[in-house]
Write a protein that holds these residues in place. Structure first.
Motif, PDB file in Angstrom:
ATOM      1  N   GLU A   1      -7.525   6.874   2.397  1.00 21.10           N
ATOM      2  CA  GLU A   1      -6.686   7.889   1.717  1.00 21.10           C
ATOM      3  C   GLU A   1      -5.689   8.500   2.698  1.00 21.10           C
ATOM      4  OE1 GLU A   1      -9.199  10.599  -0.480  1.00 21.10           O
ATOM      5  OE2 GLU A   1      -8.998   9.302  -2.245  1.00 21.10           O
ATOM      6  N   ASP A   2      -6.137   8.728   3.922  1.00 25.28           N
ATOM      7  CA  ASP A   2      -5.227   9.267   4.943  1.00 25.28           C
ATOM      8  C   ASP A   2      -4.077   8.274   5.199  1.00 25.28           C
ATOM      9  OD1 ASP A   2      -4.835  11.275   7.281  1.00 25.28           O
ATOM     10  OD2 ASP A   2      -4.740   9.293   8.229  1.00 25.28           O
TER      11      ASP A   2
ATOM     12  N   TRP B   1      -8.287  -0.732   9.505  1.00 26.12           N
ATOM     13  CA  TRP B   1      -7.675  -0.583   8.182  1.00 26.12           C
ATOM     14  C   TRP B   1      -6.638  -1.694   8.076  1.00 26.12           C
ATOM     15  CZ3 TRP B   1      -2.516  -0.291   7.141  1.00 26.12           C
ATOM     16  CH2 TRP B   1      -2.148   0.024   5.832  1.00 26.12           C
TER      17      TRP B   1
ATOM     18  N   LYS C   1     -13.250   5.690   2.551  1.00 22.58           N
ATOM     19  CA  LYS C   1     -12.328   6.378   1.640  1.00 22.58           C
ATOM     20  C   LYS C   1     -11.464   7.390   2.405  1.00 22.58           C
ATOM     21  CE  LYS C   1     -12.305   9.320  -2.467  1.00 22.58           C
ATOM     22  NZ  LYS C   1     -13.109  10.112  -3.401  1.00 22.58           N
TER      23      LYS C   1
ATOM     24  N   PRO D   1      -1.572   1.153  -0.027  1.00 19.61           N
ATOM     25  CA  PRO D   1      -3.002   1.000  -0.289  1.00 19.61           C
ATOM     26  C   PRO D   1      -3.609   0.028   0.714  1.00 19.61           C
ATOM     27  CG  PRO D   1      -1.723  -0.247  -1.892  1.00 19.61           C
ATOM     28  CD  PRO D   1      -0.732   0.437  -0.994  1.00 19.61           C
TER      29      PRO D   1
ATOM     30  N   LYS E   1      -2.939   6.040   3.126  1.00 13.94           N
ATOM     31  CA  LYS E   1      -2.105   6.005   1.913  1.00 13.94           C
ATOM     32  C   LYS E   1      -1.134   7.177   1.933  1.00 13.94           C
ATOM     33  CE  LYS E   1      -1.148   4.568  -2.283  1.00 13.94           C
ATOM     34  NZ  LYS E   1      -1.388   5.319  -3.475  1.00 13.94           N
ATOM     35  N   CYS E   2      -1.666   8.322   2.338  1.00 11.65           N
ATOM     36  CA  CYS E   2      -0.856   9.532   2.355  1.00 11.65           C
ATOM     37  C   CYS E   2       0.245   9.420   3.435  1.00 11.65           C
ATOM     38  CB  CYS E   2      -1.825  10.679   2.626  1.00 11.65           C
ATOM     39  SG  CYS E   2      -1.054  12.233   2.798  1.00 11.65           S
TER      40      CYS E   2
END
Ligand code: PLP
Length: 468
Positions: free
Chosen positions: A108-109, A311, A104, A117, A111-112
């Motif tokens: 999330e990093d 990722w 996660k 996604p 995505k930011c």
């Protein structure tokens, strides 16, 4: 004595016996015997390795950038010990909290930073994660098995990873497993054509690559079908083994435009340059492009557990396209590794590593420039953050001089340099196309005093090497 008692009794660091046993019982197929007399180390702390006599060796390469946060980092060691006492083992088909939290944190990093996604997939070590990325690429592109990669690129030594690593040396004895990548020149500013600025050279390299797609007769593009024969381009944003080569800023923007135009995926290998080595979590963040897949390992666990991961964009890795069992290893996402990785990510959130690494890197680079003024054999110094290079040349400052650097490495490992009246050693890594580049990857926690010591020891080692 029974064999059992012999094994128990043999806990000494008797170097003569150890070396004789190593010569007899250890395979020489790894990289240990790249140097003539590899040192035997007994412990490590911060920026130093220590031999059996507790002599310190300043390490300016930190296990090829696996130990970014210093040897025996107390916080990370404690996280490992805590995990040993709670959930040290779980079969990789079961869930455990740190795996989920780490995935996660990374997703999330991403995505930011890149507004995409995606999901995270773990495996054991860098090359295995490269293998997994190859599966994801092939799977998502209808089984296309051809890849682009860079001259000077390094992605590991398993059979699949060697096929996209430029050195034929790693493939020569073993035949081909899958298709060898098409290797494209990487812009190497120090050795660029004399009539070009670094940016013009970056543009030139992009144009040469784009030329491959001009007509069907250039060999990689079917204009009628609108299909490229190649599935992905594997890149290290800053070449690691290739000699810490920092490309001009415009290069990746231009390259990505070509890849997007022809539907080719961008796979970014951050195994060596990730985790703030260059002053950003991922080195690709310096270059203004978005990866489709990003692979990481090494410093994820500060080198204390061989965990790596990747990722990928949701479209490439969602459970429908990449279903259960697509890859597996007994030790994949093992809880000791994921607990460490999670602690690393928590640490990264609490300290401003970007500022710290950028400042220390600038200080170190300034020192290297100063050293270059005193030694005409240092042809080039450059770097980004604490990924630094010093290119050792003949006294014309250009012709690669591997022999001189080999001498420096041996002098450092002999542990006979002088520091404030005491004997010390120096650990250097050698990289580059001509194996004449000191690829400096010190601990990100290195102090100013240790940088000063490193510069003084480099000065001494080079001065002595020139004399012999
Ligand atoms: C850029 C890069 N990719 C892949 C690898 C392979 O990783 P590992 O040695 O963990 O298999 C390395 C290792 O040095 C590397 O530097």
């Amino acid at each position: 004595m029974s064999q059992h008692n012999e094994l128990k009794a043999d806990t000494s660091l008797d170097e003569t016996n150890l070396r004789a046993d190593e010569a007899k019982y250890c395979s020489f197929g790894d990289t240990v015997h790249y140097v003539e007399t590899p040192p035997i180390f007994a412990r490590c702390e911060g920026s130093y390795m220590f031999d059996a006599a507790d002599k310190p060796y300043l390490d300016l390469q930190m296990w090829y950038s696996a130990v970014n946060f210093g040897y025996s980092n107390p916080r990370l060691n404690d996280a490992l010990k805590k995990q040993v006492d709670t959930l040290p083992q779980t079969a990789s088909q079961y869930l455990h909290p740190t795996k989920i939290r780490l995935a996660k944190a990374i997703a999330e990093d991403m995505k930011c930073k890149f507004s995409l996604p995606g999901r995270v997939h773990f495996n054991v070590g860098g090359a295995q994660c490269i293998e997994d990325s190859l599966k994801i690429v092939r799977n998502a592109t209808g089984g296309k098995s051809l890849m682009f990669a860079f001259e000077g690129g390094y992605h590991g030594r398993t059979l699949g990873a060697s096929s996209i690593t430029s050195s034929y040396r790693y493939r020569r004895r073993y035949g081909h497993f899958g298709d060898r990548a098409h290797f494209i020149p990487f812009p190497y500013p120090f050795r660029r054509p004399k009539n070009m600025t670094a940016e013009e050279y970056g543009e030139h390299c992009v144009n040469e690559f784009a030329r491959l797609f001009e007509t069907e007769y250039n060999g990689v593009w079917d204009p009628k079908g609108g299909q490229a024969e190649y599935a992905a381009f594997y890149v290290e944003p800053i070449q690691g083994t290739g000699g810490y080569v920092v490309p001009p800023k415009n290069f990746f923007i231009g390259l990505k435009k070509v890849l997007d135009r022809y539907g080719i995926l961008l796979v970014v290998d951050e195994i060596q340059m990730g985790f703030y080595r260059t002053g950003k979590l991922w080195s690709i963040e310096h270059f203004g492009v978005t990866p489709d897949i990003l692979v990481f390992a090494k410093a994820l666990t500060n080198g204390m557990n061989p965990l790596g991961g990747l990722w990928a964009r949701e479209e490439l890795i969602n459970p429908t396209i990449f279903p259960p069992g697509s890859t597996h290893s007994t030790f994949a996402s093992n809880p000791l590794g994921t607990a460490l990785g999670l602690e690393v990510f928590e640490m990264l959130q609490e300290t401003d590593y970007e500022k710290m690494v950028t400042e220390k890197g600038a200080y170190f680079l300034e020192g290297l420039r100063d050293l270059q003024k005193r030694h005409k054999e240092i042809g080039d110094v450059d770097g980004l953050g604490l990924a630094l290079r010093a290119e050792i040349c003949a006294d014309d400052g250009f012709t690669p001089n591997k022999a001189l650097l080999d001498k420096m490495v041996d002098i450092g490992l002999a542990g006979d340099l002088d520091w404030q009246g005491k004997k010390v050693g120096l650990i250097l890594d050698v990289g580059g196309y001509y194996k004449n580049v000191i690829t400096l990857a010190p601990s990100l926690h290195i102090s100013t005093a240790e940088i000063d010591q490193g510069l003084a020891l480099l000065d001494q080692a080079l001065t002595r090497a020139k004399r012999t």
